[in-house]
Design a protein around this motif. Structure first.
Motif, PDB file in Angstrom:
ATOM      1  N   TYR A  41      15.597  -7.187  -6.007  1.00 34.19           N
ATOM      2  CA  TYR A  41      16.180  -6.910  -4.693  1.00 34.19           C
ATOM      3  C   TYR A  41      16.607  -5.455  -4.571  1.00 34.19           C
ATOM      4  CZ  TYR A  41      19.053  -7.569  -0.491  1.00 34.19           C
ATOM      5  OH  TYR A  41      19.580  -7.490   0.779  1.00 34.19           O
ATOM      6  N   ASN A  42      16.204  -4.830  -3.482  1.00 30.68           N
ATOM      7  CA  ASN A  42      16.640  -3.485  -3.097  1.00 30.68           C
ATOM      8  C   ASN A  42      17.711  -3.664  -2.034  1.00 30.68           C
ATOM      9  OD1 ASN A  42      16.975  -1.012  -1.829  1.00 30.68           O
ATOM     10  ND2 ASN A  42      14.796  -0.490  -1.813  1.00 30.68           N
ATOM     11  N   ALA A  43      18.977  -3.575  -2.434  1.00 30.35           N
ATOM     12  CA  ALA A  43      20.081  -3.874  -1.524  1.00 30.35           C
ATOM     13  C   ALA A  43      20.190  -2.866  -0.388  1.00 30.35           C
ATOM     14  CB  ALA A  43      21.395  -3.925  -2.302  1.00 30.35           C
ATOM     15  N   ALA A  44      19.922  -1.597  -0.657  1.00 32.03           N
ATOM     16  CA  ALA A  44      20.067  -0.562   0.366  1.00 32.03           C
ATOM     17  C   ALA A  44      19.109  -0.768   1.529  1.00 32.03           C
ATOM     18  CB  ALA A  44      19.849   0.816  -0.258  1.00 32.03           C
ATOM     19  N   GLU A  45      17.913  -1.260   1.225  1.00 33.40           N
ATOM     20  CA  GLU A  45      16.895  -1.447   2.262  1.00 33.40           C
ATOM     21  C   GLU A  45      16.645  -2.914   2.578  1.00 33.40           C
ATOM     22  OE1 GLU A  45      13.392   1.104   1.803  1.00 33.40           O
ATOM     23  OE2 GLU A  45      14.462   2.157   0.196  1.00 33.40           O
ATOM     24  N   LYS A  46      17.363  -3.804   1.915  1.00 29.79           N
ATOM     25  CA  LYS A  46      17.217  -5.249   2.110  1.00 29.79           C
ATOM     26  C   LYS A  46      15.766  -5.706   1.936  1.00 29.79           C
ATOM     27  CE  LYS A  46      21.227  -5.958   5.127  1.00 29.79           C
ATOM     28  NZ  LYS A  46      21.713  -6.476   6.421  1.00 29.79           N
ATOM     29  N   ILE A  47      15.218  -5.377   0.778  1.00 31.31           N
ATOM     30  CA  ILE A  47      13.844  -5.758   0.459  1.00 31.31           C
ATOM     31  C   ILE A  47      13.849  -6.660  -0.781  1.00 31.31           C
ATOM     32  CG2 ILE A  47      11.544  -4.953  -0.202  1.00 31.31           C
ATOM     33  CD1 ILE A  47      12.145  -2.367   1.289  1.00 31.31           C
ATOM     34  N   ILE A  48      13.175  -7.794  -0.665  1.00 30.06           N
ATOM     35  CA  ILE A  48      13.037  -8.749  -1.757  1.00 30.06           C
ATOM     36  C   ILE A  48      11.662  -8.569  -2.386  1.00 30.06           C
ATOM     37  CG2 ILE A  48      13.067 -11.183  -2.416  1.00 30.06           C
ATOM     38  CD1 ILE A  48      14.646 -11.733   0.160  1.00 30.06           C
ATOM     39  N   TYR A  49      11.624  -8.433  -3.705  1.00 29.09           N
ATOM     40  CA  TYR A  49      10.362  -8.300  -4.430  1.00 29.09           C
ATOM     41  C   TYR A  49      10.071  -9.606  -5.146  1.00 29.09           C
ATOM     42  CZ  TYR A  49      11.550  -3.417  -3.565  1.00 29.09           C
ATOM     43  OH  TYR A  49      11.915  -2.239  -2.971  1.00 29.09           O
ATOM     44  N   VAL A  50       8.931 -10.205  -4.823  1.00 29.86           N
ATOM     45  CA  VAL A  50       8.593 -11.537  -5.325  1.00 29.86           C
ATOM     46  C   VAL A  50       7.423 -11.470  -6.306  1.00 29.86           C
ATOM     47  CG1 VAL A  50       7.824 -13.858  -4.701  1.00 29.86           C
ATOM     48  CG2 VAL A  50       9.389 -12.617  -3.194  1.00 29.86           C
ATOM     49  N   PRO A  51       7.660 -11.819  -7.576  1.00 35.06           N
ATOM     50  CA  PRO A  51       6.544 -11.930  -8.527  1.00 35.06           C
ATOM     51  C   PRO A  51       5.824 -13.255  -8.319  1.00 35.06           C
ATOM     52  CG  PRO A  51       8.620 -12.387  -9.636  1.00 35.06           C
ATOM     53  CD  PRO A  51       8.959 -12.072  -8.208  1.00 35.06           C
ATOM     54  N   THR A  52       4.521 -13.222  -8.175  1.00 36.97           N
ATOM     55  CA  THR A  52       3.761 -14.421  -7.800  1.00 36.97           C
ATOM     56  C   THR A  52       3.130 -15.141  -8.991  1.00 36.97           C
ATOM     57  OG1 THR A  52       1.746 -13.124  -7.412  1.00 36.97           O
ATOM     58  CG2 THR A  52       3.254 -13.409  -5.540  1.00 36.97           C
ATOM     59  N   PHE A  53       3.447 -14.701 -10.192  1.00 40.43           N
ATOM     60  CA  PHE A  53       3.015 -15.348 -11.435  1.00 40.43           C
ATOM     61  C   PHE A  53       1.487 -15.419 -11.519  1.00 40.43           C
ATOM     62  CE2 PHE A  53       3.371 -18.470 -14.934  1.00 40.43           C
ATOM     63  CZ  PHE A  53       4.419 -17.895 -15.639  1.00 40.43           C
ATOM     64  N   PHE A  54       0.877 -16.575 -11.344  1.00 45.77           N
ATOM     65  CA  PHE A  54      -0.566 -16.704 -11.542  1.00 45.77           C
ATOM     66  C   PHE A  54      -1.401 -15.988 -10.477  1.00 45.77           C
ATOM     67  CE2 PHE A  54       0.694 -20.749 -13.847  1.00 45.77           C
ATOM     68  CZ  PHE A  54       0.464 -20.225 -15.110  1.00 45.77           C
ATOM     69  N   LYS A  55      -0.809 -15.563  -9.379  1.00 46.82           N
ATOM     70  CA  LYS A  55      -1.541 -14.780  -8.378  1.00 46.82           C
ATOM     71  C   LYS A  55      -1.624 -13.305  -8.776  1.00 46.82           C
ATOM     72  CE  LYS A  55      -2.592 -17.943  -5.330  1.00 46.82           C
ATOM     73  NZ  LYS A  55      -4.005 -18.310  -5.067  1.00 46.82           N
ATOM     74  N   ASN A  56      -0.858 -12.933  -9.806  1.00 44.09           N
ATOM     75  CA  ASN A  56      -0.981 -11.615 -10.446  1.00 44.09           C
ATOM     76  C   ASN A  56      -0.655 -10.428  -9.542  1.00 44.09           C
ATOM     77  OD1 ASN A  56      -1.944 -12.959 -12.795  1.00 44.09           O
ATOM     78  ND2 ASN A  56      -4.007 -12.989 -11.919  1.00 44.09           N
ATOM     79  N   LYS A  57       0.241 -10.634  -8.597  1.00 39.92           N
ATOM     80  CA  LYS A  57       0.652  -9.527  -7.735  1.00 39.92           C
ATOM     81  C   LYS A  57       2.119  -9.680  -7.367  1.00 39.92           C
ATOM     82  CE  LYS A  57      -1.272 -11.966  -3.729  1.00 39.92           C
ATOM     83  NZ  LYS A  57      -2.296 -11.914  -2.668  1.00 39.92           N
ATOM     84  N   VAL A  58       2.717  -8.568  -6.945  1.00 40.82           N
ATOM     85  CA  VAL A  58       4.088  -8.581  -6.442  1.00 40.82           C
ATOM     86  C   VAL A  58       4.036  -8.412  -4.935  1.00 40.82           C
ATOM     87  CG1 VAL A  58       6.290  -7.334  -6.392  1.00 40.82           C
ATOM     88  CG2 VAL A  58       5.107  -7.703  -8.566  1.00 40.82           C
ATOM     89  N   ALA A  59       4.802  -9.223  -4.231  1.00 40.38           N
ATOM     90  CA  ALA A  59       4.874  -9.140  -2.773  1.00 40.38           C
ATOM     91  C   ALA A  59       6.277  -8.693  -2.361  1.00 40.38           C
ATOM     92  CB  ALA A  59       4.548 -10.485  -2.144  1.00 40.38           C
ATOM     93  N   ALA A  60       6.339  -7.758  -1.415  1.00 43.74           N
ATOM     94  CA  ALA A  60       7.628  -7.251  -0.930  1.00 43.74           C
ATOM     95  C   ALA A  60       7.885  -7.790   0.471  1.00 43.74           C
ATOM     96  CB  ALA A  60       7.629  -5.727  -0.918  1.00 43.74           C
ATOM     97  N   TYR A  61       9.118  -8.256   0.704  1.00 44.02           N
ATOM     98  CA  TYR A  61       9.500  -8.836   1.989  1.00 44.02           C
ATOM     99  C   TYR A  61      10.778  -8.173   2.492  1.00 44.02           C
ATOM    100  CZ  TYR A  61       6.328 -12.732   0.891  1.00 44.02           C
ATOM    101  OH  TYR A  61       5.245 -13.495   0.586  1.00 44.02           O
ATOM    102  N   LYS A  62      10.814  -7.902   3.778  1.00 46.45           N
ATOM    103  CA  LYS A  62      12.045  -7.413   4.409  1.00 46.45           C
ATOM    104  C   LYS A  62      12.935  -8.603   4.730  1.00 46.45           C
ATOM    105  CE  LYS A  62      14.683  -4.356   6.564  1.00 46.45           C
ATOM    106  NZ  LYS A  62      15.327  -3.227   5.879  1.00 46.45           N
ATOM    107  N   LEU A  63      14.172  -8.536   4.285  1.00 47.25           N
ATOM    108  CA  LEU A  63      15.152  -9.576   4.565  1.00 47.25           C
ATOM    109  C   LEU A  63      15.916  -9.234   5.825  1.00 47.25           C
ATOM    110  CD1 LEU A  63      16.836 -12.115   3.766  1.00 47.25           C
ATOM    111  CD2 LEU A  63      18.307 -10.565   2.461  1.00 47.25           C
ATOM    112  N   ASP A  64      15.969 -10.173   6.753  1.00 44.02           N
ATOM    113  CA  ASP A  64      16.711  -9.965   8.008  1.00 44.02           C
ATOM    114  C   ASP A  64      17.733 -11.083   8.124  1.00 44.02           C
ATOM    115  OD1 ASP A  64      17.593  -9.129  10.461  1.00 44.02           O
ATOM    116  OD2 ASP A  64      15.880  -9.904  11.579  1.00 44.02           O
TER     117      ASP A  64
END
Length: 292
Positions: A268-291
């Motif tokens: 989590y990036n608290a300053a920008e409210k961004i959640i970073y999600v590790p997808t395990f077997f999908k082998n990528k990280v996804a970033a989401y804006k939290l509102d």
């Protein structure tokens, strides 16, 4: 402990006009609209799918770097030497796919005093960030499946999911501070040093006497945990769910089960409210804006 944030709600009070016979007397109640948003997550970017079996993401507030723990195998308890730590940028580019290599099945990460601490099955690995080298490894007695980690004021805390324990590491010494926590995984430390965790009973906190209080019993079996403040939290479940939760309710913000994409130990990036999600077997990280 009652959460300040409540949702979803749209409160509308009706206007009233009271008119009596004789001398006219009028009372008016002004319409008032109070709207509270339901927490949401909006996809910003995804990395390429080359971060093999990524289990954990940690955002470094000091540098803006994002560390990713990659198991790089099908078995998260196998000692095969294939595990690694990658670095990605804030816009989702893979800066260094194998910043640290030669690990086994790295999972939780925490930063303390210029060191990155990583749980690796039955060891706590210390990495000197400035030199990009493994500076030490500590074997954890009786460890079965070390998982999440968090740091506060020079102490690193970490969980053993299969043993149901929470450990602490301070000045080269490892101690067990809590036992009997079934399937304990996600861990976070409040600004005041209070420990919060996710296990089979749900989202809970440790009291000063070492006992625990369950805050939310619906979000059970969680993986990653973030403290937002004001009694609000983000909790992920490995199977593909991310919740916004407090002591009275929870909102499922993300469900990727249909896509067979996991949501492991989130960052989590608290300053920008961004959640970073590790997808395990999908082998990528996804970033989401939290509102919220």
């Amino acid at each position: 402990m009652k959460a300040i944030f409540k949702y979803p709600a749209l409160a509308l009070s009706a206007s009233a006009l009271l008119i009596s016979c004789g001398p006219q007397k009028t009372e008016t109640i002004v319409d008032e609209i109070v709207e509270v948003k339901t927490p949401t997550m909006t996809l910003l970017w995804e990395t390429p799918d080359s971060l093999m079996t990524n289990e954990s993401v940690l955002y470094d507030d000091a540098t803006g770097k994002i560390y990713v723990a990659n198991i790089e195998g099908q078995d998260p308890s196998e000692k095969d030497g294939k595990g690694s730590i990658a670095i990605i940028s804030k816009d989702g580019k893979i800066v260094d796919p194998a910043w640290i290599s030669g690990l086994n099945a790295p999972k939780g990460m925490a930063i303390s005093d210029g060191k990155l601490y990583v749980t690796d099955i039955d060891e706590l690995v210390e990495i000197d960030i400035a030199t990009s080298r493994i500076s030490n490894k500590w074997k954890v007695e009786g460890a079965q499946f070390l998982n999440d980690a968090a740091a506060h004021n020079g102490t690193v805390y970490f969980t053993d999911m299969r043993a149901g324990k929470v450990h602490s590491f301070t000045n080269g010494e490892i101690a067990t501070i809590s036992e009997g926590n079934e399937s304990i995984n996600g861990l976070a430390i409040g600004n005041d040093g209070t420990i919060y965790g996710l296990d089979a009973s749900g989202l809970k906190m440790w009291d000063a006497d070492g006992s625990t209080t369950v805050i939310n019993s619906t979000v059970t079996g969680g993986d990653g945990l973030v403290i937002l403040g004001d009694g609000n939290y983000i909790a992920s479940r490995w199977k593909g769910e991310v919740y916004f939760a407090n002591d009275s309710s929870e909102t499922l913000m993300l469900d990727t089960q249909a896509a067979e994409s996991n949501t492991a130990d989130i960052g989590y990036n608290a300053a920008e409210k961004i959640i970073y999600v590790p997808t395990f077997f999908k082998n990528k990280v996804a970033a989401y804006k939290l509102d919220y």
